[in-house]
Scaffold this motif. Structure first.
Motif, PDB file in Angstrom:
ATOM      1  N   LEU A   1       0.824  -1.210   0.000  1.00 50.49           N
ATOM      2  CA  LEU A   1       0.000   0.000   0.000  1.00 50.49           C
ATOM      3  C   LEU A   1       0.859   1.261   0.000  1.00 50.49           C
ATOM      4  CD1 LEU A   1      -2.848  -1.045   2.467  1.00 50.49           C
ATOM      5  CD2 LEU A   1      -2.863  -1.063  -0.039  1.00 50.49           C
ATOM      6  N   VAL A   2       2.038   1.163   0.590  1.00 46.30           N
ATOM      7  CA  VAL A   2       2.984   2.290   0.554  1.00 46.30           C
ATOM      8  C   VAL A   2       3.413   2.542  -0.886  1.00 46.30           C
ATOM      9  CG1 VAL A   2       5.248   3.119   1.321  1.00 46.30           C
ATOM     10  CG2 VAL A   2       3.771   1.898   2.921  1.00 46.30           C
ATOM     11  N   LEU A   3       3.609   1.470  -1.661  1.00 43.64           N
ATOM     12  CA  LEU A   3       3.949   1.632  -3.082  1.00 43.64           C
ATOM     13  C   LEU A   3       2.858   2.394  -3.820  1.00 43.64           C
ATOM     14  CD1 LEU A   3       5.540  -1.812  -3.961  1.00 43.64           C
ATOM     15  CD2 LEU A   3       6.603   0.401  -4.305  1.00 43.64           C
ATOM     16  N   TYR A   4       1.607   2.057  -3.558  1.00 48.85           N
ATOM     17  CA  TYR A   4       0.502   2.783  -4.193  1.00 48.85           C
ATOM     18  C   TYR A   4       0.498   4.250  -3.759  1.00 48.85           C
ATOM     19  CZ  TYR A   4      -1.598  -1.437  -6.104  1.00 48.85           C
ATOM     20  OH  TYR A   4      -1.828  -2.573  -6.827  1.00 48.85           O
ATOM     21  N   ALA A   5       0.790   4.492  -2.494  1.00 43.00           N
ATOM     22  CA  ALA A   5       0.831   5.875  -2.001  1.00 43.00           C
ATOM     23  C   ALA A   5       1.944   6.666  -2.695  1.00 43.00           C
ATOM     24  CB  ALA A   5       1.038   5.885  -0.489  1.00 43.00           C
ATOM     25  N   VAL A   6       3.099   6.042  -2.901  1.00 43.43           N
ATOM     26  CA  VAL A   6       4.204   6.710  -3.604  1.00 43.43           C
ATOM     27  C   VAL A   6       3.782   7.042  -5.030  1.00 43.43           C
ATOM     28  CG1 VAL A   6       6.549   6.385  -4.503  1.00 43.43           C
ATOM     29  CG2 VAL A   6       6.014   5.716  -2.154  1.00 43.43           C
ATOM     30  N   LEU A   7       3.092   6.122  -5.686  1.00 42.36           N
ATOM     31  CA  LEU A   7       2.606   6.369  -7.049  1.00 42.36           C
ATOM     32  C   LEU A   7       1.645   7.561  -7.084  1.00 42.36           C
ATOM     33  CD1 LEU A   7       2.629   5.189  -9.990  1.00 42.36           C
ATOM     34  CD2 LEU A   7       0.556   3.968  -9.338  1.00 42.36           C
ATOM     35  N   ILE A   8       0.738   7.622  -6.131  1.00 45.07           N
ATOM     36  CA  ILE A   8      -0.225   8.730  -6.070  1.00 45.07           C
ATOM     37  C   ILE A   8       0.477  10.052  -5.801  1.00 45.07           C
ATOM     38  CG2 ILE A   8      -2.128   9.665  -4.686  1.00 45.07           C
ATOM     39  CD1 ILE A   8      -3.081   6.706  -4.407  1.00 45.07           C
ATOM     40  N   VAL A   9       1.455  10.048  -4.902  1.00 47.41           N
ATOM     41  CA  VAL A   9       2.199  11.277  -4.600  1.00 47.41           C
ATOM     42  C   VAL A   9       2.974  11.743  -5.823  1.00 47.41           C
ATOM     43  CG1 VAL A   9       4.083  12.230  -3.217  1.00 47.41           C
ATOM     44  CG2 VAL A   9       2.292  10.896  -2.118  1.00 47.41           C
ATOM     45  N   TYR A  10       3.588  10.827  -6.552  1.00 43.79           N
ATOM     46  CA  TYR A  10       4.299  11.209  -7.778  1.00 43.79           C
ATOM     47  C   TYR A  10       3.334  11.792  -8.811  1.00 43.79           C
ATOM     48  CZ  TYR A  10       9.252  10.042  -7.518  1.00 43.79           C
ATOM     49  OH  TYR A  10      10.590  10.060  -7.242  1.00 43.79           O
ATOM     50  N   ALA A  11       2.151  11.210  -8.940  1.00 45.58           N
ATOM     51  CA  ALA A  11       1.170  11.743  -9.890  1.00 45.58           C
ATOM     52  C   ALA A  11       0.783  13.168  -9.496  1.00 45.58           C
ATOM     53  CB  ALA A  11      -0.069  10.843  -9.934  1.00 45.58           C
ATOM     54  N   TRP A  12       0.570  13.399  -8.201  1.00 41.35           N
ATOM     55  CA  TRP A  12       0.254  14.749  -7.731  1.00 41.35           C
ATOM     56  C   TRP A  12       1.419  15.700  -8.002  1.00 41.35           C
ATOM     57  CZ3 TRP A  12       2.755  17.832  -4.224  1.00 41.35           C
ATOM     58  CH2 TRP A  12       2.110  19.028  -3.910  1.00 41.35           C
ATOM     59  N   LEU A  13       2.654  15.248  -7.721  1.00 36.21           N
ATOM     60  CA  LEU A  13       3.833  16.090  -7.917  1.00 36.21           C
ATOM     61  C   LEU A  13       4.005  16.487  -9.380  1.00 36.21           C
ATOM     62  CD1 LEU A  13       6.414  17.401  -6.799  1.00 36.21           C
ATOM     63  CD2 LEU A  13       7.562  15.204  -7.179  1.00 36.21           C
ATOM     64  N   ILE A  14       3.818  15.553 -10.279  1.00 38.03           N
ATOM     65  CA  ILE A  14       3.949  15.865 -11.704  1.00 38.03           C
ATOM     66  C   ILE A  14       2.851  16.835 -12.132  1.00 38.03           C
ATOM     67  CG2 ILE A  14       3.756  14.863 -14.021  1.00 38.03           C
ATOM     68  CD1 ILE A  14       5.344  12.468 -12.864  1.00 38.03           C
ATOM     69  N   GLY A  15       1.645  16.640 -11.637  1.00 38.58           N
ATOM     70  CA  GLY A  15       0.571  17.589 -11.924  1.00 38.58           C
ATOM     71  C   GLY A  15       0.910  18.981 -11.417  1.00 38.58           C
ATOM     72  N   TYR A  16       1.488  19.061 -10.235  1.00 35.71           N
ATOM     73  CA  TYR A  16       1.890  20.348  -9.659  1.00 35.71           C
ATOM     74  C   TYR A  16       2.994  20.995 -10.489  1.00 35.71           C
ATOM     75  CZ  TYR A  16       3.687  23.725  -6.269  1.00 35.71           C
ATOM     76  OH  TYR A  16       4.116  24.866  -5.658  1.00 35.71           O
ATOM     77  N   GLU A  17       3.961  20.200 -10.931  1.00 40.04           N
ATOM     78  CA  GLU A  17       5.047  20.741 -11.751  1.00 40.04           C
ATOM     79  C   GLU A  17       4.519  21.255 -13.093  1.00 40.04           C
ATOM     80  OE1 GLU A  17       8.900  18.223 -10.169  1.00 40.04           O
ATOM     81  OE2 GLU A  17       7.594  17.304 -11.656  1.00 40.04           O
ATOM     82  N   ILE A  18       3.595  20.550 -13.684  1.00 38.13           N
ATOM     83  CA  ILE A  18       2.991  21.012 -14.939  1.00 38.13           C
ATOM     84  C   ILE A  18       2.209  22.299 -14.693  1.00 38.13           C
ATOM     85  CG2 ILE A  18       1.246  20.451 -16.684  1.00 38.13           C
ATOM     86  CD1 ILE A  18       2.256  17.524 -16.475  1.00 38.13           C
ATOM     87  N   TRP A  19       1.493  22.366 -13.578  1.00 39.26           N
ATOM     88  CA  TRP A  19       0.773  23.585 -13.224  1.00 39.26           C
ATOM     89  C   TRP A  19       1.741  24.761 -13.064  1.00 39.26           C
ATOM     90  CZ3 TRP A  19       0.919  26.413  -8.588  1.00 39.26           C
ATOM     91  CH2 TRP A  19      -0.059  27.414  -8.481  1.00 39.26           C
ATOM     92  N   MET A  20       2.898  24.511 -12.419  1.00 35.66           N
ATOM     93  CA  MET A  20       3.896  25.577 -12.268  1.00 35.66           C
ATOM     94  C   MET A  20       4.460  26.001 -13.621  1.00 35.66           C
ATOM     95  SD  MET A  20       5.989  24.921  -8.703  1.00 35.66           S
ATOM     96  CE  MET A  20       7.082  23.747  -9.403  1.00 35.66           C
ATOM     97  N   LEU A  21       4.665  25.042 -14.522  1.00 39.91           N
ATOM     98  CA  LEU A  21       5.163  25.385 -15.857  1.00 39.91           C
ATOM     99  C   LEU A  21       4.176  26.244 -16.626  1.00 39.91           C
ATOM    100  CD1 LEU A  21       6.937  22.191 -17.185  1.00 39.91           C
ATOM    101  CD2 LEU A  21       7.923  24.452 -16.881  1.00 39.91           C
ATOM    102  N   LYS A  22       2.906  25.951 -16.481  1.00 38.46           N
ATOM    103  CA  LYS A  22       1.898  26.752 -17.173  1.00 38.46           C
ATOM    104  C   LYS A  22       1.884  28.193 -16.669  1.00 38.46           C
ATOM    105  CE  LYS A  22      -1.190  23.094 -18.560  1.00 38.46           C
ATOM    106  NZ  LYS A  22      -2.533  22.509 -18.481  1.00 38.46           N
ATOM    107  N   GLY A  23       2.246  28.391 -15.420  1.00 36.34           N
ATOM    108  CA  GLY A  23       2.296  29.724 -14.853  1.00 36.34           C
ATOM    109  C   GLY A  23       3.626  30.413 -15.047  1.00 36.34           C
ATOM    110  N   ALA A  24       4.564  29.773 -15.744  1.00 40.26           N
ATOM    111  CA  ALA A  24       5.902  30.334 -15.915  1.00 40.26           C
ATOM    112  C   ALA A  24       5.997  31.291 -17.075  1.00 40.26           C
ATOM    113  CB  ALA A  24       6.923  29.201 -16.087  1.00 40.26           C
ATOM    114  N   GLY A  25       4.908  31.619 -17.682  1.00 31.68           N
ATOM    115  CA  GLY A  25       4.959  32.543 -18.821  1.00 31.68           C
ATOM    116  C   GLY A  25       4.921  31.794 -20.127  1.00 31.68           C
ATOM    117  N   ASN A  26       6.065  31.490 -20.678  1.00 34.80           N
ATOM    118  CA  ASN A  26       6.169  30.768 -21.935  1.00 34.80           C
ATOM    119  C   ASN A  26       6.799  29.404 -21.689  1.00 34.80           C
ATOM    120  OD1 ASN A  26       5.151  32.930 -23.436  1.00 34.80           O
ATOM    121  ND2 ASN A  26       7.168  33.899 -23.467  1.00 34.80           N
TER     122      ASN A  26
END
Length: 112
Positions: free
Chosen positions: A83-108
């Motif tokens: 279950l910890v493995l599944y939690a790590v997968l979910i956290v990585y999915a959230w982190l990548i979504g957050y990084e993409i969100w930050m890139l969209k706010g970076a201007g270009n």
């Protein structure tokens, strides 16, 4: 020889792929002026991106192998390691979504 469930292979590959995507997106964000907040990784990324990526993938890979070996056990006698493995997968999915969100706010943001 121990046999492990196919779902552990899928989760492990997913974590490795997301770790690689995280390393790539971290590099892109650093080019756009972001800072690495993990102090251990900051030392590596500002010295050599190749060493940063290699260390990140090695650390993730070794951690996954250990967690798959221990998948049938309980962490601190409370939660199953699989279950910890599944939690790590979910956290990585959230982190990548957050990084993409930050890139969209970076201007270009660069075309991915």
């Amino acid at each position: 020889m121990d046999w492990y469930s196919a779902h552990l292979l899928a989760v492990s590959i997913g974590i490795l792929l997301m770790s690689a995507a995280d390393a790539f997106l971290t590099g892109v964000l650093l080019v756009h002026g972001a800072d690495e907040v993990n102090p251990v990784m900051a030392v590596l990324v500002y010295r050599s991106v190749a060493v940063f990526a290699a260390f990140k993938m090695a650390m993730t890979g070794v951690s996954i192998v250990v967690m798959v070996f221990l998948a049938r056990h309980r962490f601190m006698r409370v939660i199953r390691v699989d279950l910890v493995l599944y939690a790590v997968l979910i956290v990585y999915a959230w982190l990548i979504g957050y990084e993409i969100w930050m890139l969209k706010g970076a201007g270009n943001p660069p075309l991915l």
